[in-house]
Design a protein around this motif. Structure first.
Motif, PDB file in Angstrom:
ATOM      1  N   ASN A 159      -6.995   3.302  -1.669  1.00  0.00           N
ATOM      2  CA  ASN A 159      -6.685   2.499  -0.687  1.00  0.00           C
ATOM      3  C   ASN A 159      -7.816   1.496  -0.268  1.00  0.00           C
ATOM      4  O   ASN A 159      -7.572   0.064  -0.379  1.00  0.00           O
ATOM      5  CB  ASN A 159      -6.636   3.268   0.714  1.00  0.00           C
ATOM      6  CG  ASN A 159      -6.370   2.307   1.813  1.00  0.00           C
ATOM      7  OD1 ASN A 159      -5.593   1.776   2.201  1.00  0.00           O
ATOM      8  ND2 ASN A 159      -7.581   2.248   2.939  1.00  0.00           N
ATOM      9  N   SER A 160      -9.036   1.884  -0.396  1.00  0.00           N
ATOM     10  CA  SER A 160     -10.246   0.925  -0.524  1.00  0.00           C
ATOM     11  C   SER A 160     -10.142   0.118  -1.773  1.00  0.00           C
ATOM     12  O   SER A 160     -10.512  -1.082  -1.570  1.00  0.00           O
ATOM     13  CB  SER A 160     -11.666   1.969  -0.462  1.00  0.00           C
ATOM     14  OG  SER A 160     -11.741   2.399   0.614  1.00  0.00           O
TER      15      SER A 160
ATOM     16  N   TYR B  96      -7.638  -2.616  -1.142  1.00  0.00           N
ATOM     17  CA  TYR B  96      -8.117  -3.718   0.174  1.00  0.00           C
ATOM     18  C   TYR B  96      -9.112  -4.464  -0.695  1.00  0.00           C
ATOM     19  O   TYR B  96      -9.251  -5.724  -0.249  1.00  0.00           O
ATOM     20  CB  TYR B  96      -8.991  -2.892   1.236  1.00  0.00           C
ATOM     21  CG  TYR B  96      -9.304  -3.683   2.169  1.00  0.00           C
ATOM     22  CD1 TYR B  96      -8.772  -4.301   3.360  1.00  0.00           C
ATOM     23  CD2 TYR B  96     -10.856  -4.118   2.175  1.00  0.00           C
ATOM     24  CE1 TYR B  96      -9.242  -4.801   4.330  1.00  0.00           C
ATOM     25  CE2 TYR B  96     -11.471  -4.795   3.211  1.00  0.00           C
ATOM     26  CZ  TYR B  96     -10.667  -5.317   4.250  1.00  0.00           C
ATOM     27  OH  TYR B  96     -10.999  -6.018   5.263  1.00  0.00           O
ATOM     28  N   GLN B  97     -10.093  -4.127  -1.532  1.00  0.00           N
ATOM     29  CA  GLN B  97     -11.075  -4.994  -2.061  1.00  0.00           C
ATOM     30  C   GLN B  97     -10.425  -6.067  -3.144  1.00  0.00           C
ATOM     31  O   GLN B  97     -10.810  -7.173  -3.028  1.00  0.00           O
ATOM     32  CB  GLN B  97     -11.978  -4.218  -3.248  1.00  0.00           C
ATOM     33  CG  GLN B  97     -13.054  -3.357  -2.324  1.00  0.00           C
ATOM     34  CD  GLN B  97     -13.888  -4.203  -1.456  1.00  0.00           C
ATOM     35  OE1 GLN B  97     -14.210  -5.460  -1.795  1.00  0.00           O
ATOM     36  NE2 GLN B  97     -14.063  -4.017  -0.093  1.00  0.00           N
TER      37      GLN B  97
ATOM     38  N   TYR C 166      -9.258   5.975  -8.651  1.00  0.00           N
ATOM     39  CA  TYR C 166      -8.829   5.124  -7.405  1.00  0.00           C
ATOM     40  C   TYR C 166      -8.277   3.778  -7.913  1.00  0.00           C
ATOM     41  O   TYR C 166      -7.216   3.433  -7.443  1.00  0.00           O
ATOM     42  CB  TYR C 166     -10.187   4.978  -6.676  1.00  0.00           C
ATOM     43  CG  TYR C 166     -10.732   6.282  -6.033  1.00  0.00           C
ATOM     44  CD1 TYR C 166      -9.888   7.236  -5.742  1.00  0.00           C
ATOM     45  CD2 TYR C 166     -12.006   6.359  -5.688  1.00  0.00           C
ATOM     46  CE1 TYR C 166     -10.148   8.318  -5.103  1.00  0.00           C
ATOM     47  CE2 TYR C 166     -12.466   7.594  -5.129  1.00  0.00           C
ATOM     48  CZ  TYR C 166     -11.476   8.649  -4.829  1.00  0.00           C
ATOM     49  OH  TYR C 166     -11.989   9.742  -4.167  1.00  0.00           O
TER      50      TYR C 166
ATOM     51  N   ASN D 237      -7.818   7.963  -0.496  1.00  0.00           N
ATOM     52  CA  ASN D 237      -8.539   6.797   0.413  1.00  0.00           C
ATOM     53  C   ASN D 237      -9.283   5.825  -0.487  1.00  0.00           C
ATOM     54  O   ASN D 237      -9.444   4.626  -0.255  1.00  0.00           O
ATOM     55  CB  ASN D 237      -9.398   7.545   1.287  1.00  0.00           C
ATOM     56  CG  ASN D 237      -8.769   8.233   2.454  1.00  0.00           C
ATOM     57  OD1 ASN D 237      -7.874   7.811   3.025  1.00  0.00           O
ATOM     58  ND2 ASN D 237      -9.539   9.510   2.984  1.00  0.00           N
ATOM     59  N   GLY D 238      -9.759   6.386  -1.924  1.00  0.00           N
ATOM     60  CA  GLY D 238     -10.587   5.596  -2.572  1.00  0.00           C
ATOM     61  C   GLY D 238      -9.354   4.456  -3.281  1.00  0.00           C
ATOM     62  O   GLY D 238      -9.943   3.238  -3.303  1.00  0.00           O
TER      63      GLY D 238
ATOM     64  N   ASN E 115       0.716  -1.338  -0.141  1.00  0.00           N
ATOM     65  CA  ASN E 115       0.006  -0.058   0.110  1.00  0.00           C
ATOM     66  C   ASN E 115       0.793   1.294   0.010  1.00  0.00           C
ATOM     67  O   ASN E 115       1.357   1.619   1.175  1.00  0.00           O
ATOM     68  CB  ASN E 115      -0.931   0.173   1.216  1.00  0.00           C
ATOM     69  CG  ASN E 115      -2.146   0.926   1.111  1.00  0.00           C
ATOM     70  OD1 ASN E 115      -1.878   1.974   0.104  1.00  0.00           O
ATOM     71  ND2 ASN E 115      -3.013   1.236   2.111  1.00  0.00           N
TER      72      ASN E 115
ATOM     73  N   ASP F 289     -13.956   6.970  -9.763  1.00  0.00           N
ATOM     74  CA  ASP F 289     -13.568   5.226  -9.396  1.00  0.00           C
ATOM     75  C   ASP F 289     -12.226   4.909 -10.251  1.00  0.00           C
ATOM     76  O   ASP F 289     -11.502   4.028  -9.801  1.00  0.00           O
ATOM     77  CB  ASP F 289     -14.974   4.503  -9.924  1.00  0.00           C
ATOM     78  CG  ASP F 289     -16.057   4.781  -8.778  1.00  0.00           C
ATOM     79  OD1 ASP F 289     -15.393   5.382  -7.467  1.00  0.00           O
ATOM     80  OD2 ASP F 289     -17.034   4.544  -8.795  1.00  0.00           O
TER      81      ASP F 289
ATOM     82  N   LYS G 224      -8.865  -8.539  -0.816  1.00  0.00           N
ATOM     83  CA  LYS G 224     -10.047  -9.447  -0.131  1.00  0.00           C
ATOM     84  C   LYS G 224     -10.615 -10.351  -1.026  1.00  0.00           C
ATOM     85  O   LYS G 224     -11.270 -11.277  -0.121  1.00  0.00           O
ATOM     86  CB  LYS G 224     -11.046  -8.413   0.582  1.00  0.00           C
ATOM     87  CG  LYS G 224     -11.952  -9.052   1.596  1.00  0.00           C
ATOM     88  CD  LYS G 224     -12.916  -7.922   2.111  1.00  0.00           C
ATOM     89  CE  LYS G 224     -14.025  -8.359   2.955  1.00  0.00           C
ATOM     90  NZ  LYS G 224     -14.880  -7.460   3.620  1.00  0.00           N
TER      91      LYS G 224
END
Length: 447
Positions: free
Chosen positions: A39-40, A43-44, A203, A36-37, A31, A200, A47
């Motif tokens: 980072n999200s 993470y997705q 990001y 923040n987007g 990372n 999006d 995951k």
């Protein structure tokens, strides 16, 4: 498409995400996102491993392209946060005519309001973003970029090349109050949904740029994917990414030897090796660069690890009962998913030696016969190896050690064979446990 199986125990074993007890994690390792987007989205990705080989290849191609070209976006977290805050503003867009624009600007000069300030700043930040995207995206060679980046390029160009935005890219552009009202109308009304999709994509690019940066800084390589339907994996000179000066391993597994039987004394490196190989299989199924010289793998439908299994005090379950349940879960998952990558570190450590021997022998023999899955199993009960050494589907690996002046020395090298070393008593002696106990006993009797 089959959903990749990744359960909580495996996530915990491989230390993918931070928890309250972690000082580091794999997610932090990759990372370097700016937003923040981003980072999200990172993470997705982490995951949700996938089993779609074309999608994985497209991800690795995109990361490789970014790595080789140093593709970058001049963005930052506060900029994108302000843009999102602006787009969520719950008031009507400014009216797009000269008279209203003049009055609204005059009113703000007399009595400044927070909403008008947010609109002014949000419009300016969006203009900066669109100018940056136009410069970077139009510079890409449309015929020589990866499929995924070509998709991003197509969607971004569709908006930024819209005639409504043609004046934005004039370097002499000054956002007057009439221009402000017009742009606010375009940004928060006419093209609100389209801008949301572009943000999006920004990001997404932020996340992939972060991954490529880490790959370059840490000298990582991208995995290759085999079209074979049978299980097969080959990794050269791999190591755990969170370890400094790690000794690299190499391993090769296919349907002719689908079970790796691992032995060696405590602290020789078995658990670290198992975490490392499990981690690389996981990383390959999210399309991330890996700490290895080379890796080629078929697609698995999940990974199941049992490395740090604990007692379940709240339910009153013993360690042995949890081990049995974990084995049952694994067998049922193999029955459902067909092609899994399975790791068991120290089978049946929670019971007596006789039951551990019998249970380990039963499970290892059974797993060796399941040719469509891959198994890595470690044990201290090396007598089991003698019972299964003639099974053709098992390859035997060990981590050895040597005694120098009665002190165990570990080289952390993966070798062929079976280890029969037992160093427990040497460690007890080195820690002077026996001397301390003797002194306590002698003191007791001398009173």
């Amino acid at each position: 498409m089959i959903e990749f199986d990744l359960d909580k125990q495996t996530i915990k074993d491989l230390e993918i995400f931070l928890d309250s007890n972690s000082v580091n994690s794999i997610s932090n390792f990759y990372n370097q996102t700016k937003t923040n987007g981003g980072n999200s989205f990172l993470y997705q990705l982490m995951k949700n491993p996938i089993t779609e080989i074309n999608e994985l290849r497209q991800r690795t191609e995109l990361i490789q392209f970014i790595l080789e070209t140093d593709f970058e976006l001049k963005i930052n977290s506060s900029q994108l946060e302000f843009i999102e805050h602006y787009q969520r503003l719950n008031i009507a867009p400014l009216r797009n005519n000269f008279f209203d624009a003049f009055l609204q600007n005059l009113s703000y000069r007399i009595t400044p309001t927070n909403n008008y300030y947010i609109i002014k700043s949000g419009v300016q930040q969006l203009v900066y973003l669109l100018v940056e995207l136009k410069e970077k995206i139009e510079a890409l060679n449309k015929s020589g970029i990866p499929v995924k980046l070509a998709e991003y390029q197509k969607n971004i160009l569709k908006l930024i090349e819209n005639p409504d935005f043609k004046d934005l890219y004039d370097k002499r552009l000054k956002i007057t109050y009439t221009k402000l009202n017009k742009l606010d109308n375009l940004f928060r009304k006419k093209y609100k949904n389209e801008l949301g999709k572009i943000i999006d994509l920004v990001y997404n690019l932020d996340a992939f740029i972060s991954i490529a940066k880490v790959a370059k800084q840490k000298n990582l390589t991208l995995p290759n994917y085999s079209n074979l339907t049978t299980q097969s994996i080959s990794i050269e000179e791999f190591y755990h990414p969170l370890l400094n000066n790690a000794v690299p391993y190499s391993i090769e597994i296919d349907e002719s030897s689908n079970l790796c039987f691992l032995t060696g004394p405590n602290m020789a490196g078995k658990s670290t090796f198992l975490k490392s190989v499990g981690l690389l299989v996981y990383l390959a199924h999210i399309g991330f660069p890996i700490p290895a010289k080379k890796m080629t793998t078929t697609i698995y439908n999940g990974i199941v690890t049992t490395i740090n299994l604990s007692d379940d005090i709240n339910l009153g379950y013993s360690h042995f009962y949890n081990e049995v349940n974990r084995i049952k879960e694994t067998i049922l998952k193999i029955k459902e998913k067909k092609k899994l990558f399975v790791i068991f570190d120290e089978l049946f450590r929670g019971t007596n030696v006789k039951d551990a021997f019998d249970g380990s022998l039963l499970i290892i023999k059974s797993f060796a016969n399941i040719s469509n899955s891959t198994f890595f199993i470690s044990t201290h009960i090396t007598e089991v190896a003698e019972e299964v050494k003639n099974l053709r589907n098992i390859q035997f690996k060990l981590f050895g050690s040597k005694l120098v002046d009665n002190i165990p020395i570990y080289e952390y090298k993966l070798e062929n064979g079976i280890s029969h070393e037992r160093l427990g008593m040497y460690i007890l002696k080195n820690e002077k446990i026996i001397e301390i106990l003797d002194s306590m006993t002698n003191n007791k009797y001398s009173l």
